[in-house]
Write a protein that holds these residues in place. Structure first.
Motif, PDB file in Angstrom:
ATOM      1  N   TYR A 113     121.563  62.065  -8.512  1.00 37.24           N
ATOM      2  CA  TYR A 113     120.711  60.909  -8.239  1.00 37.24           C
ATOM      3  C   TYR A 113     120.862  59.900  -9.356  1.00 37.24           C
ATOM      4  O   TYR A 113     120.829  60.237 -10.549  1.00 37.24           O
ATOM      5  N   LEU A 114     121.016  58.654  -8.956  1.00 37.72           N
ATOM      6  CA  LEU A 114     121.199  57.588  -9.942  1.00 37.72           C
ATOM      7  C   LEU A 114     119.863  57.189 -10.537  1.00 37.72           C
ATOM      8  O   LEU A 114     118.902  56.973  -9.806  1.00 37.72           O
ATOM      9  N   SER A 115     119.794  57.135 -11.847  1.00 38.41           N
ATOM     10  CA  SER A 115     118.505  56.746 -12.424  1.00 38.41           C
ATOM     11  C   SER A 115     118.705  55.931 -13.683  1.00 38.41           C
ATOM     12  O   SER A 115     119.778  55.907 -14.263  1.00 38.41           O
ATOM     13  N   ASP A 116     117.639  55.277 -14.120  1.00 36.75           N
ATOM     14  CA  ASP A 116     117.682  54.465 -15.346  1.00 36.75           C
ATOM     15  C   ASP A 116     117.576  55.370 -16.552  1.00 36.75           C
ATOM     16  O   ASP A 116     116.699  56.217 -16.619  1.00 36.75           O
ATOM     17  N   GLN A 117     118.482  55.170 -17.475  1.00 33.92           N
ATOM     18  CA  GLN A 117     118.450  55.985 -18.689  1.00 33.92           C
ATOM     19  C   GLN A 117     118.764  55.112 -19.893  1.00 33.92           C
ATOM     20  O   GLN A 117     119.275  54.015 -19.745  1.00 33.92           O
ATOM     21  N   TRP A 118     118.443  55.670 -21.074  1.00 35.65           N
ATOM     22  CA  TRP A 118     118.744  54.961 -22.327  1.00 35.65           C
ATOM     23  C   TRP A 118     119.987  55.561 -22.974  1.00 35.65           C
ATOM     24  O   TRP A 118     120.165  56.762 -22.959  1.00 35.65           O
ATOM     25  N   PHE A 119     120.820  54.690 -23.537  1.00 36.62           N
ATOM     26  CA  PHE A 119     122.068  55.145 -24.141  1.00 36.62           C
ATOM     27  C   PHE A 119     122.253  54.588 -25.545  1.00 36.62           C
ATOM     28  O   PHE A 119     121.752  53.513 -25.854  1.00 36.62           O
ATOM     29  N   VAL A 120     122.994  55.324 -26.361  1.00 35.24           N
ATOM     30  CA  VAL A 120     123.415  54.799 -27.663  1.00 35.24           C
ATOM     31  C   VAL A 120     124.920  54.576 -27.607  1.00 35.24           C
ATOM     32  O   VAL A 120     125.665  55.461 -27.192  1.00 35.24           O
ATOM     33  N   LYS A 121     125.351  53.394 -27.993  1.00 31.40           N
ATOM     34  CA  LYS A 121     126.787  53.125 -28.116  1.00 31.40           C
ATOM     35  C   LYS A 121     127.321  53.885 -29.313  1.00 31.40           C
ATOM     36  O   LYS A 121     126.814  53.739 -30.423  1.00 31.40           O
ATOM     37  N   MET A 122     128.331  54.664 -29.111  1.00 32.84           N
ATOM     38  CA  MET A 122     128.747  55.573 -30.179  1.00 32.84           C
ATOM     39  C   MET A 122     129.991  55.152 -30.957  1.00 32.84           C
ATOM     40  O   MET A 122     130.184  55.586 -32.090  1.00 32.84           O
ATOM     41  N   SER A 123     130.847  54.351 -30.364  1.00 31.39           N
ATOM     42  CA  SER A 123     132.161  54.156 -31.003  1.00 31.39           C
ATOM     43  C   SER A 123     132.062  53.597 -32.425  1.00 31.39           C
ATOM     44  O   SER A 123     132.766  54.056 -33.318  1.00 31.39           O
ATOM     45  N   GLU A 124     131.151  52.661 -32.661  1.00 40.93           N
ATOM     46  CA  GLU A 124     131.022  52.101 -34.011  1.00 40.93           C
ATOM     47  C   GLU A 124     130.457  53.131 -34.983  1.00 40.93           C
ATOM     48  O   GLU A 124     130.904  53.248 -36.114  1.00 40.93           O
ATOM     49  N   LEU A 125     129.451  53.874 -34.499  1.00 35.25           N
ATOM     50  CA  LEU A 125     128.830  54.889 -35.356  1.00 35.25           C
ATOM     51  C   LEU A 125     129.839  55.972 -35.733  1.00 35.25           C
ATOM     52  O   LEU A 125     129.763  56.569 -36.802  1.00 35.25           O
ATOM     53  N   ALA A 126     130.777  56.207 -34.829  1.00 33.34           N
ATOM     54  CA  ALA A 126     131.717  57.305 -35.052  1.00 33.34           C
ATOM     55  C   ALA A 126     132.738  56.979 -36.135  1.00 33.34           C
ATOM     56  O   ALA A 126     133.228  57.888 -36.820  1.00 33.34           O
ATOM     57  N   LYS A 127     133.046  55.695 -36.299  1.00 33.74           N
ATOM     58  CA  LYS A 127     134.139  55.334 -37.215  1.00 33.74           C
ATOM     59  C   LYS A 127     134.048  55.949 -38.607  1.00 33.74           C
ATOM     60  O   LYS A 127     134.978  56.635 -39.037  1.00 33.74           O
ATOM     61  N   PRO A 128     132.952  55.695 -39.355  1.00 30.82           N
ATOM     62  CA  PRO A 128     132.898  56.289 -40.704  1.00 30.82           C
ATOM     63  C   PRO A 128     132.871  57.815 -40.672  1.00 30.82           C
ATOM     64  O   PRO A 128     133.364  58.472 -41.595  1.00 30.82           O
ATOM     65  N   ALA A 129     132.338  58.375 -39.598  1.00 30.53           N
ATOM     66  CA  ALA A 129     132.249  59.842 -39.502  1.00 30.53           C
ATOM     67  C   ALA A 129     133.627  60.457 -39.271  1.00 30.53           C
ATOM     68  O   ALA A 129     133.901  61.572 -39.708  1.00 30.53           O
ATOM     69  N   ILE A 130     134.469  59.735 -38.572  1.00 29.45           N
ATOM     70  CA  ILE A 130     135.841  60.201 -38.371  1.00 29.45           C
ATOM     71  C   ILE A 130     136.595  60.101 -39.689  1.00 29.45           C
ATOM     72  O   ILE A 130     137.277  61.037 -40.118  1.00 29.45           O
ATOM     73  N   GLU A 131     136.426  58.969 -40.328  1.00 28.55           N
ATOM     74  CA  GLU A 131     137.082  58.717 -41.609  1.00 28.55           C
ATOM     75  C   GLU A 131     136.699  59.789 -42.643  1.00 28.55           C
ATOM     76  O   GLU A 131     137.541  60.266 -43.405  1.00 28.55           O
ATOM     77  N   ALA A 132     135.427  60.183 -42.646  1.00 27.33           N
ATOM     78  CA  ALA A 132     134.960  61.150 -43.641  1.00 27.33           C
ATOM     79  C   ALA A 132     135.718  62.470 -43.538  1.00 27.33           C
ATOM     80  O   ALA A 132     136.050  63.098 -44.545  1.00 27.33           O
ATOM     81  N   VAL A 133     135.992  62.890 -42.322  1.00 29.01           N
ATOM     82  CA  VAL A 133     136.694  64.171 -42.145  1.00 29.01           C
ATOM     83  C   VAL A 133     138.196  63.994 -42.352  1.00 29.01           C
ATOM     84  O   VAL A 133     138.855  64.819 -42.986  1.00 29.01           O
ATOM     85  N   ASN A 134     138.729  62.898 -41.850  1.00 27.13           N
ATOM     86  CA  ASN A 134     140.158  62.632 -42.061  1.00 27.13           C
ATOM     87  C   ASN A 134     140.527  62.555 -43.534  1.00 27.13           C
ATOM     88  O   ASN A 134     141.583  63.014 -43.951  1.00 27.13           O
ATOM     89  N   SER A 135     139.637  61.968 -44.314  1.00 20.89           N
ATOM     90  CA  SER A 135     139.950  61.770 -45.731  1.00 20.89           C
ATOM     91  C   SER A 135     139.586  62.979 -46.583  1.00 20.89           C
ATOM     92  O   SER A 135     139.895  63.026 -47.754  1.00 20.89           O
ATOM     93  N   GLY A 136     138.920  63.958 -45.977  1.00 21.64           N
ATOM     94  CA  GLY A 136     138.552  65.152 -46.731  1.00 21.64           C
ATOM     95  C   GLY A 136     137.232  65.022 -47.478  1.00 21.64           C
ATOM     96  O   GLY A 136     136.853  65.909 -48.228  1.00 21.64           O
TER      97      GLY A 136
END
Length: 740
Positions: free
Chosen positions: A211-234
């Motif tokens: 069933y289609l319903s109204d929901q709230w979302f967080v855009k993640m791609s920007e938030l993910a950037k530093p978190a990806i970098e943190a693991v990539n860089s050690g």
RNA sequence: GGGCGGUUAGCUCAGCUGGUUAGAGCAUCUGCCUUACACGCAGAGGGUCACUAGUUCGAAUCUAGUACCGCCCACCA
């Protein structure tokens, strides 16, 4: 507790922060809807039932042609909500229809024919109907192609105004009538039996409806950037490191996070609606000034609550009073190690990292230790629902908490999942008992002397004392290395072996006086106490209660001793105590003792009977070593008289063994069984001959000699010499027996 | 379907950068109530390191593929 007031405020603040930044938005999403309970359900609340259903093949006319496209569906009533027909772009059969218009059966609504790689050409006709509002998968396709999301259902499962003549009917009644109508119009191509799994409501058993319903979302791609970098860089490291792959794979493909839940328990979404639909985002009910033109009392707060992880991802700082700048926050953020299970790497770990960067400007921790998950003896993860678990409290009750702890540590492969059964815990139970017993022995043998645990008198040491101190030093080094590498199981195994083998089986046995009850030499007792103290401290993280108890007993009369073992220092490796050549010497003595025991056991010499020991040594250094320390190993090898030297002759009627650097003879006259002895020697001889043959072949290989490094070659040559020597000696001993 | 692990003695596991006679505990067998411990001591038996191909003088160890087991995620018109 994340529902406490302070943390709740932090949650609301975070929502507002992200909303103001444009990272939180309202959107549509398919949820599991129970038309009977009129509520949405989480995936976990569904029960999946296998049923015999049908697959109906329905024909859609192509506009302006006399041709039809046939699609297969398990839910024909959703035809009414179709907004496209889709085919695989690579499917040659249907390529020509892409871009054309199809007509919905009965309603005659026009819908486009689109191409999407999701469609499986092998399934059904290779043509799929797309119902974005009533299927999660179709919803995704709809988003990709900008299709209308047409909701045909009311919340009670009846059809709404978009269903044309079927409006007001229950979904299953509508299905029946629609199928009849299709049949009449010859638009039902065929019906097949189809096995399917239906999700039903765990409370009322009603078949759930996407069933289609109204929901709230967080855009993640920007938030993910530093978190990806943190693991990539050690900057953040996973232990074991391969878990970073799991983390990065998810982060690289991250999707927006649906944070609203239709539950009663949780943080309420901090959004307020005016009667006309106008929205206000606010921690508390907006004041008149905050909602100009509206009556604050008439505002209604969003009924939904936030996903539980929306509070948990703030945990590293919300627990210390954030958003206030508290001294606790200052001191404890960031921390070092997060210990958790692999199944919440996405749900929790990744999100904590993202929140850390977004709200604190720094990663919340530098190391993530992923521990194993207990599985049963068949390798299946233990869970409440499967009922295949072992209750830890039951084990604690039966064996003690320390046993539970050390057993699991020993049984868990580093970084992997342990398969455990009930007897897994006997290993730890036995070990804890062993530790307790040997401690009791050392304390008993103090014979009233005050224990000294901090220092050793280096002027009063025999070879065995120096040996165990060397072994201790090596053990501390190895344990430190293992712990630094987050290899907890390896550390516990190193300690297990040191305690049981080196300390109990060899050292304590060696320093026991030959006469029962005789007082142990002061220097050795000092060392034994010193080593025991270090053992207790090294084991304390793994066996906390028993080590504490023993430590308190041991130091009871010691002036200035800490009141608990946890106040004592972690043992340091003192490199001046390390002595590899001494360890090698001891190994030779151990080999002699073991060889004697082996002979006696295999020839069934009664344990009570002592025997003489003749050792022909290759090198007088070993001879001296043996002669000087015979009093220590006399009882271990049941030695009556020791004769050793380079010129020792084999006594008549004696059993023999050959080890590297020495021949061992035990005169056994009446006890020796010729056949058994012959068999023993022959077996060893065959074994050595096989080894020699393999080795000779290797050393005769010119490629090996040309490519292998010099030290390997010389090592192999030395080995060959040793084998040859031992074979020759065995041969001689065997010949002698045959001459008897 | 995607991702990630695992497969070494009957069972649970070691074996780190390729060269050890492939190890330990439990279980099994033999002998022992030996001055702390039978929840113990001593000794012994037990493994074509899942399979196939490759790299290499040399593979349990490296590479590729296959099979099976498991975990996480997604999905089943």
């Amino acid at each position: 507790f994340t529902l406490d007031e302070g943390l709740s405020r932090a949650v609301a603040q975070v929502f507002i922060h992200l909303y103001d930044k444009g990272l939180i938005y309202r959107g549509h999403r398919i949820v599991n809807w129970c038309p009977s309970c009129k509520t949405s359900l989480s995936d976990d609340e569904l029960e999946w039932n296998e049923t015999e259903g049908s697959l109906w093949y329905i024909k859609y006319k192509i506009k302006g042609e006399d041709e039809y496209l046939t699609v297969a569906t398990t839910r024909p009533e959703t035809v009414l909500g179709d907004t496209a027909i889709a085919v695989n772009p690579k499917d040659p059969r249907h390529k020509k229809w892409i871009g054309r218009t199809a007509l919905l059966p009965i309603l005659e609504r026009e819908i486009p024919v689109i191409a999407d790689p999701h469609i499986d050409p092998e399934f059904g006709t290779g043509i799929m109907k797309v119902t974005p509002a009533h299927d999660a998968n179709d919803f995704e396709i709809g988003r990709r192609h900008d299709l209308p999301e047409l909701n045909i259902l009311n919340i009670d499962g009846t059809l709404n105004e978009h269903a044309g003549k079927y409006k007001g009917l229950d979904r299953f009644e509508a299905r029946k009538q629609l199928l009849e109508d299709l049949q009449k119009k010859s638009q039902l191509d065929k019906t097949e039996k189809y096995h399917l799994v239906l999700g039903t409501c765990y409370r009322c058993d009603t078949i759930i409806e996407p069933y289609l319903s109204d929901q709230w979302f967080v855009k993640m791609s920007e938030l993910a950037k530093p978190a990806i970098e943190a693991v990539n860089s050690g900057k953040i490291q996973f232990h074991p490191s391969y878990w970073s792959k799991t983390y990065l794979h998810w982060m690289d493909n991250i999707r927006d996070w649906c944070i609203s839940r239709q539950l009663w328990w949780g943080h309420r979404i901090p959004v307020w609606y005016a009667p006309d639909g106008k929205m206000f985002v606010s921690v508390d009910r907006p004041t008149a000034a905050e909602c100009p033109g509206y009556d604050p009392a008439a505002l209604v707060q969003d009924e939904d609550v936030l996903d539980t992880w929306f509070s948990s991802w703030l945990w590293p700082f919300s627990t210390f009073g954030w958003p206030d700048k508290t001294p606790e926050l200052d001191k404890f953020y960031p921390t070092k190690v997060l210990v958790t299970a692999s199944e919440i790497i996405f749900l929790w770990v990744a999100r904590m990292v993202m929140a850390g960067y977004e709200f604190m400007g720094a990663a919340p921790f530098s190391d993530v230790y992923i521990h194993g998950t207990v599985r049963d003896e068949r390798g299946i993860k233990m869970s409440k629902s499967l009922g295949n678990g072992i209750d830890p409290l039951e084990i604690t009750e039966k064996f003690g908490a320390d046993t539970l702890r050390i057993s699991l540590t020993l049984a868990t492969p580093d970084g992997q999942d342990p398969c455990i059964g009930r007897n897994t815990f006997e290993v730890g139970r036995n070990f804890v008992n062993k530790l307790y017993q040997v401690s009791r022995f050392v304390m008993m043998r103090l014979d009233g002397r005050t224990p000294v645990v901090d220092t050793i008198d280096r002027t009063d040491l025999v070879i065995f004392d120096r040996w165990i101190l060397s072994r201790l030093t090596q053990t501390i080094t190895d344990v430190d290395t293992a712990l630094t590498e987050y290899r907890l199981s390896a550390a516990s195994k190193i300690l297990y072996n040191f305690v049981w083998e080196d300390f109990c089986s060899w050292y304590v046995e060696l320093i026991k006086p030959d006469q029962p009850g005789a007082v142990i030499r002061a220097g050795s007792l000092n060392v034994a106490t010193y080593v025991l103290d270090k053992i207790l401290k090294l084991l304390h993280p793994f066996v906390p209660f028993v080590t504490e108890e023993i430590y308190l007993q041991l130091t009871a009369d010691m002036p200035g001793a800490p009141e608990t073992i946890t106040f004592g220092p972690w043992p340091k490796a003192d490199s001046s105590l390390l002595n590899p050549s001494l360890e090698a010497d001891l190994k030779q003595i151990q080999e002699v003792v073991t060889a004697v025991r082996s002979i006696r056991s295999e020839l069934n010499v009664p344990p009570g009977k002592k025997s003489d020991l003749h050792v022909r040594v290759k090198d007088e250094i070993l001879g001296e070593l043996l002669r000087n320390h015979v009093e220590y190993f006399r009882s271990l090898a049941r030695v009556e008289k020791l004769v050793c030297g380079a010129e020792v002759k084999k006594p008549p009627m004696s059993a023999s063994a050959v080890i590297s650097g020495a021949e061992i003879f035990i005169p056994l006259a009446s006890l020796i069984d010729l056949e058994v002895e012959k068999g023993r020697l022959q077996k060893e001889l065959n074994n050595l001959r096989d080894l020699l043959e393999k080795l000779s072949r290797k050393l005769a290989n010119p490629d090996f000699l040309a490519h292998a490094p010099e030290d390997i070659i010389s090592k192999e040559r030395a080995k060959k010499e040793d084998y040859e020597e031992r074979i020759e000696k065995l041969n001689r001993n065997l010949e002698q027996i045959l001459g008897w």
